[in-house]
Motif scaffolding. Structure first.
Motif, mmCIF file in Angstrom:
data_model
loop_
_atom_site.group_PDB
_atom_site.id
_atom_site.type_symbol
_atom_site.label_atom_id
_atom_site.label_comp_id
_atom_site.label_asym_id
_atom_site.label_seq_id
_atom_site.Cartn_x
_atom_site.Cartn_y
_atom_site.Cartn_z
ATOM 1 N N ARG A 19 0.846 -1.201 0.000
ATOM 2 C CA ARG A 19 0.000 0.000 0.000
ATOM 3 C C ARG A 19 0.873 1.239 0.000
ATOM 4 O O ARG A 19 1.742 1.400 0.836
ATOM 5 C CB ARG A 19 -0.916 0.009 1.201
ATOM 6 C CG ARG A 19 -1.928 -1.109 1.169
ATOM 7 C CD ARG A 19 -3.137 -0.797 2.043
ATOM 8 N NE ARG A 19 -4.117 -1.852 1.934
ATOM 9 C CZ ARG A 19 -5.063 -1.913 1.020
ATOM 10 N NH1 ARG A 19 -5.175 -0.963 0.131
ATOM 11 N NH2 ARG A 19 -5.922 -2.905 0.987
ATOM 12 N N ARG A 20 0.593 2.084 -0.981
ATOM 13 C CA ARG A 20 1.241 3.399 -1.077
ATOM 14 C C ARG A 20 0.132 4.416 -1.274
ATOM 15 O O ARG A 20 -0.396 4.536 -2.375
ATOM 16 C CB ARG A 20 2.198 3.444 -2.264
ATOM 17 C CG ARG A 20 3.384 2.544 -2.119
ATOM 18 C CD ARG A 20 4.338 2.713 -3.300
ATOM 19 N NE ARG A 20 5.229 1.583 -3.346
ATOM 20 C CZ ARG A 20 5.094 0.548 -4.171
ATOM 21 N NH1 ARG A 20 4.116 0.509 -5.032
ATOM 22 N NH2 ARG A 20 5.956 -0.444 -4.128
ATOM 23 N N GLY A 21 -0.233 5.115 -0.216
ATOM 24 C CA GLY A 21 -1.362 6.044 -0.290
ATOM 25 C C GLY A 21 -2.637 5.260 -0.561
ATOM 26 O O GLY A 21 -2.970 4.330 0.162
ATOM 27 N N GLU A 22 -3.327 5.600 -1.630
ATOM 28 C CA GLU A 22 -4.567 4.913 -2.003
ATOM 29 C C GLU A 22 -4.322 3.696 -2.885
ATOM 30 O O GLU A 22 -5.227 2.914 -3.136
ATOM 31 C CB GLU A 22 -5.507 5.893 -2.724
ATOM 32 C CG GLU A 22 -5.927 7.069 -1.868
ATOM 33 C CD GLU A 22 -6.732 6.629 -0.652
ATOM 34 O OE1 GLU A 22 -7.589 5.741 -0.791
ATOM 35 O OE2 GLU A 22 -6.478 7.178 0.435
ATOM 36 N N GLU A 23 -3.106 3.537 -3.367
ATOM 37 C CA GLU A 23 -2.766 2.435 -4.271
ATOM 38 C C GLU A 23 -2.538 1.145 -3.494
ATOM 39 O O GLU A 23 -1.826 1.122 -2.493
ATOM 40 C CB GLU A 23 -1.504 2.807 -5.046
ATOM 41 C CG GLU A 23 -1.075 1.778 -6.055
ATOM 42 C CD GLU A 23 0.218 2.174 -6.748
ATOM 43 O OE1 GLU A 23 0.426 1.687 -7.867
ATOM 44 O OE2 GLU A 23 1.023 2.930 -6.176
ATOM 45 N N ALA A 24 -3.162 0.051 -3.954
ATOM 46 C CA ALA A 24 -2.977 -1.271 -3.348
ATOM 47 C C ALA A 24 -2.508 -2.236 -4.432
ATOM 48 O O ALA A 24 -3.154 -2.373 -5.474
ATOM 49 C CB ALA A 24 -4.274 -1.766 -2.729
ATOM 50 N N THR A 69 5.916 2.740 2.247
ATOM 51 C CA THR A 69 5.135 1.571 1.831
ATOM 52 C C THR A 69 4.654 0.800 3.055
ATOM 53 O O THR A 69 5.425 0.546 3.974
ATOM 54 C CB THR A 69 5.990 0.628 0.958
ATOM 55 O OG1 THR A 69 6.515 1.357 -0.150
ATOM 56 C CG2 THR A 69 5.175 -0.542 0.453
ATOM 57 N N GLN A 77 -0.638 -5.161 9.292
ATOM 58 C CA GLN A 77 0.099 -4.191 8.490
ATOM 59 C C GLN A 77 1.481 -3.973 9.090
ATOM 60 O O GLN A 77 1.633 -3.918 10.307
ATOM 61 C CB GLN A 77 -0.648 -2.863 8.412
ATOM 62 C CG GLN A 77 -1.894 -2.949 7.576
ATOM 63 C CD GLN A 77 -2.495 -1.581 7.347
ATOM 64 O OE1 GLN A 77 -2.300 -0.652 8.109
ATOM 65 N NE2 GLN A 77 -3.250 -1.462 6.267
#
Length: 106
Positions: A19-24, A69, A77
């Motif tokens: 996960r990077r911000g809203e990106e999965a 990340t 997490q």
């Protein structure tokens, strides 16, 4: 050799999500506890006992890790403590040290 690594990850790797911000990004990688001799897993801190668990991550070269990340594995997490691209030219892969995400700091 690079194709062999991809085949090993596909067959034996565990499901993780980066996960990077809203990106999965779902992918397969290896995550396992890193047990150091003579190193306690919990240490006293000013706010009480703090977890010092660390986990080794080995993942595909095409998905870089950095300190921002988050790695999700088995419902937990983890934050990246350090990450390095290893094996360039032979069998490139990401080697990282992870620690459990501290909810209090967020």
């Amino acid at each position: 050799m690079e194709q062999d690594w991809k085949d090993i990850l596909a067959q034996f790797g565990q499901e993780v999500t980066l996960r990077r911000g809203e990106e999965a990004i779902p992918l397969r990688a290896f995550v396992q506890p890193s047990l150091d001799k003579g190193r306690e897993q919990q240490l006293p801190t000013p706010l009480g006992i703090g977890r010092q668990d660390r986990f080794l991550y080995l993942g595909p070269a095409g998905h870089p890790l950095d300190l921002d990340t988050l790695v999700e594995w088995q419902g937990q997490q983890y934050r990246v403590q350090s990450a390095h691209l290893m094996g360039q030219g032979i069998c490139p892969h990401w080697w990282a040290m992870l620690f459990p995400r501290d909810e209090v700091r967020l």
